[in-house]
Design a protein around this motif. Structure first.
Motif, PDB file in Angstrom:
ATOM      1  N   VAL A 176     -46.081  54.398 112.148  1.00 27.19           N
ATOM      2  CA  VAL A 176     -47.311  54.456 111.896  1.00 27.19           C
ATOM      3  C   VAL A 176     -47.776  52.957 111.341  1.00 27.19           C
ATOM      4  CG1 VAL A 176     -48.297  55.061 109.494  1.00 27.19           C
ATOM      5  CG2 VAL A 176     -46.662  56.498 110.542  1.00 27.19           C
TER       6      VAL A 176
ATOM      7  N   VAL B 181     -49.444  48.483 115.245  1.00 28.31           N
ATOM      8  CA  VAL B 181     -50.922  48.753 115.850  1.00 28.31           C
ATOM      9  C   VAL B 181     -50.749  49.080 117.165  1.00 28.31           C
ATOM     10  CG1 VAL B 181     -52.053  47.001 114.456  1.00 28.31           C
ATOM     11  CG2 VAL B 181     -50.676  46.078 116.407  1.00 28.31           C
TER      12      VAL B 181
ATOM     13  N   TRP C  65     -51.510  52.872 117.377  1.00 21.58           N
ATOM     14  CA  TRP C  65     -52.768  53.196 117.281  1.00 21.58           C
ATOM     15  C   TRP C  65     -53.632  52.989 118.514  1.00 21.58           C
ATOM     16  CZ3 TRP C  65     -53.402  56.754 113.590  1.00 21.58           C
ATOM     17  CH2 TRP C  65     -52.453  56.671 112.619  1.00 21.58           C
ATOM     18  N   GLN C  66     -53.466  51.671 118.919  1.00 23.77           N
ATOM     19  CA  GLN C  66     -54.166  51.531 120.057  1.00 23.77           C
ATOM     20  C   GLN C  66     -54.131  52.530 121.178  1.00 23.77           C
ATOM     21  OE1 GLN C  66     -53.257  47.780 121.744  1.00 23.77           O
ATOM     22  NE2 GLN C  66     -55.408  47.502 122.644  1.00 23.77           N
TER      23      GLN C  66
ATOM     24  N   LEU D  92     -52.798  55.525 120.956  1.00 21.10           N
ATOM     25  CA  LEU D  92     -53.447  56.668 120.602  1.00 21.10           C
ATOM     26  C   LEU D  92     -54.971  56.887 120.794  1.00 21.10           C
ATOM     27  CD1 LEU D  92     -52.649  59.276 119.168  1.00 21.10           C
ATOM     28  CD2 LEU D  92     -53.552  58.546 117.034  1.00 21.10           C
TER      29      LEU D  92
END
Lengths: 314, 418
Positions: free
Chosen positions: A80, A83, A86-87, A89
């Motif tokens: 979680v 970074v 998230w990128q 994703l």
């Protein structure tokens, strides 16, 4: 019921099963279980057991050469907080959205190929299907040459119209779209076959009636084909979304390690591969894989909920 | 790179079956069969000759080569370690060494070396040190590679510039790159590629910086940044193609096709360069030009013994033999690489008389060993995604290098904690 395009076949199978179920004694039932046992065993060994294992390993830290220690939820916290997750994703969602454009293309082509009196349908169908059965490795290598900034065909054509040379797969602003385009190119044929079967299932009478009432081709497409095709479209969109969320091979082939756009194109599964097989972080990779599975399950559930609003069954 | 490994895999497939056909396991009569793991099909003939010489000396031991293509070598090795089917003796590189040594899967060799007086001191010291972990030696080098300056004499003649020599500094390289660049013919003076072993590490060390020292990253260091800027500056000025272009055709390929006049490349590439007629005719080699100091990167492969091997005595005999003069001489004649045993490189030098290969051996003096830690792959993987934009001519190398330094330090901290 008729989520799958082979409606007639599954209906027939359903009837058969119902008829058999009515008469089957204990022996018959045992036979039935024996028949499905290989499938069930395969499912348990190759799907359910790895799933449980992945779930367990996602709470452990792996030694490079065997052995693991339980570390609680640390891996999930790492996922979680990272970074790059998230990128990845974000990139994966972009791939899914681009991937979904294969559906409208396939529907339109399927409708055109189903026109009465069209010749060479089998040939067209084969031509559209070839990219799908070609190995992603081959597809990726060939498209990399087409996209090549110095010698590629695409730049060659564009330069004739005065455009500047562009490095399609190594410029972060175009790389995702360049790969997405190849994804669409190679999957359209698969959905085309599904939609062609779906359209074949629509009774001819509807079209004839509409024609007598004076409906043009476009009108017939929007008021008959699309609504009656909606169960097929639903099935295809579920499959398409799952496939694009798991996308990996094409990106792996098309993106070299030293590509400046690598961070902007990496998918979630690509990141999983990197963690599990290169960086020795199997535990964190397992957590990532498990979260991806949850995401896919959630989105699929959402699609099933939403289908009530737009999917029409006869 | 990927295309090379794919090709390697294709070449390896038939060899693999050919090798495994030769019977296995230790059979009757007290004979021991060792398995020897390696990845380079080009080196199989040389290795077979070394093994034949070894078997003549040790009639009770036979050695079977297990060839695994580079693309799957490390994953296969790791899995076979867990499953207990790993080769008895196998190739090791610097990137993976510490992970294996710390994982306890390699046999310590220090005791054996002392007992048998293995001539370790005849191998480059920097290379021997690469394969020691916490004061214990686990591997013995077999070959080495340094990075040198390859240049195209024809392009130099055309531009009317003197060829590079040992007096060259970075300023000379820059001046020449400017002169040699010809945008009309799409020729670049230099290939400042984003490549760690051949470009980034030599430049950082040449500027007086460092990659890794005492468990700390050197990427945030001012001198290291100066080294990186030496490379990205060439891109910004148009003397080198940007990384976005070189990801599609790498610097080496551009040098082969005479589109790049100067390139930093490995000594191991000599054979392939020699096979290009134009380069055999007018390809030149020089030592790397001097920045703030002289530097190049040295790396070499080592033979190691699996700690799980049940034939360690025989395995040690093989590793000992391979670290000796006879094996090194066979390798220099038949192999594709420079043997690391001092004084056995003549055969390699003579095999390509048109090339001044001796510069690669000269550079050992100031060569910096390839940097590595326990989990090298983790921090190495941070480099390309962070530096890519700067190497593509988008600027910002200072910021990118500092971020890389911070992230690498964090990775190293986690490595120590685990």
């Amino acid at each position: 019921m008729s989520v799958f395009p082979a409606t007639a076949a599954s209906r027939a199978a359903g009837r058969g099963a119902a008829a058999a179920g009515g008469r089957a004694g204990p022996r018959g039932r045992r036979a039935a279980y024996l028949f499905i046992a290989p499938l069930g065993l395969g499912f348990a060994v190759f799907y359910f057991w790895p799933l449980l294992q992945t779930f367990y390993f996602s709470f452990t830290e792996f030694g490079a050469f065997g052995g693991h220690t339980f570390i609680g939820t640390d891996n999930y916290i790492r996922v979680v907080k990272d970074v790059t997750v998230w990128q990845a994703l974000g990139n994966t969602i972009v791939y899914s959205l681009i991937g979904l454009t294969a559906l409208p293309i396939a529907i339109v082509v399927a409708a055109l190929l189903n026109r009465r009196g069209l010749r060479g349908v089998a040939l067209y169908r084969a031509l559209y299907f070839v990219p799908f059965v070609t190995l992603p490795v081959a597809v990726g290598l060939v498209w990399n040459w087409l996209y090549n900034g110095d010698f590629g065909l695409l730049n060659d054509i564009l330069s004739r119209f005065g455009a500047d040379r562009h490095y399609w797969v190594s410029d972060p602003s175009t790389a995702v779209y360049a790969i997405g385009t190849v994804m669409v190119w190679s999957t359209t044929g698969y959905y085309l076959i599904i939609f062609m079967a779906g359209i074949k299932g629509i009774p001819r009478d509807y079209y004839e009636a509409a024609e007598i009432d004076g409906a043009g081709a476009l009108r017939r497409f929007f008021t008959i084909t699309l609504p009656l095709l909606s169960p097929t479209i639903f099935f295809a969109s579920v499959i398409c979304m799952i496939n694009s969320l798991q996308t990996f091979d094409l990106i792996y082939i098309m993106m070299a390690e030293k590509n400046p756009a690598i961070g902007d194109t990496q998918s979630v599964v690509g990141l999983f591969y990197k963690w599990a097989f290169i960086e020795n972080a199997q535990g964190a990779a397992a957590a990532l894989a498990f979260l991806l599975m949850l995401l896919i399950a959630a989105l699929t559930y959402l699609q099933f909920r939403l289908q009530k609003r737009w999917v029409h069954y006869e | 790179m990927r295309r090379r490994t794919l090709l390697g895999g294709a070449l390896a497939a038939p060899l693999l079956t050919a090798c495994t056909g030769k019977g296995g396991g230790s059979d009757g009569g007290g004979r021991t069969t060792l398995s020897y793991g390696m990845w380079d099909p080009a080196q199989v003939p040389g290795m077979e000759k070394i093994i034949a010489a070894f078997e003549r000396q040790h009639p009770r031991i036979s050695v079977r080569i297990e060839l695994t293509p580079w693309a799957s070598y490390w994953t296969t090795l790791k899995t076979s370690m867990r499953g207990g089917t790993a080769p008895d003796v196998f190739w090791m590189n610097a990137v993976n060494f510490q992970l294996y040594a710390a994982g306890g899967v390699l046999e310590p060799l220090t005791g054996h070396i002392e007992a048998d007086a293995t001539p370790v001191d005849r191998h480059p010291d920097a290379l021997v040190r690469l394969y020691a972990h916490r004061g214990t030696q686990y591997g013995l080098p077999k070959d080495f590679d340094t990075v040198g300056l390859w240049y195209n004499k024809a392009l130099f003649d055309k531009a009317g510039i003197k060829y590079p020599d040992a007096t060259w500094t970075w300023d000379d390289l820059r001046d020449a790159a400017a002169e040699l660049t010809d945008p009309g013919r799409r020729v670049h003076g230099f290939a400042a590629e984003m490549e760690r072993q051949m470009k980034i590490y030599p430049a950082v060390c040449g500027a007086g910086g460092y990659i890794l020292e005492d468990g700390r990253s050197g990427f945030g260091d001012e001198r290291s940044i100066e080294g990186l800027r030496f490379l990205t500056d060439m891109v910004d000025r148009g003397w080198s193609p940007p990384q976005s272009a070189m990801v599609e055709s790498i610097g080496r390929v551009r040098y082969w096709s005479e589109k790049v006049a100067m390139n930093y490349d490995l000594s191991a590439m000599a054979g392939q360069m020699y096979a290009v007629p134009a380069l055999k005719d007018h390809g030149g080699i020089a030592v790397l030009p001097r920045g703030r100091r002289r530097a190049t990167i040295i790396h070499g492969l080592a033979n190691v013994i699996s700690a799980k091997s049940r034939k360690k005595e025989a395995a040690w005999k093989l590793v000992h033999f391979m670290a000796g003069r006879e094996a090194a001489e066979i390798q220099a004649t038949a192999g594709a690489t420079i043997s690391s045993y001092e004084g056995t490189q003549d055969a390699w030098l003579k095999s390509m008389p048109e090339f001044e290969l001796k510069h690669f051996i000269e550079m050992q003096e100031y060569a910096v060993p390839y940097p590595s830690s326990e989990n090298t792959a983790v921090w190495e993987n941070l480099q390309y995604p962070l530096l890519g934009a700067a190497f593509s001519g988008k600027g910002g190398i200072e910021g990118a290098a500092r971020t890389l330094g911070e992230q690498m330090d964090r990775a190293l901290k986690e490595e120590r904690a685990s």
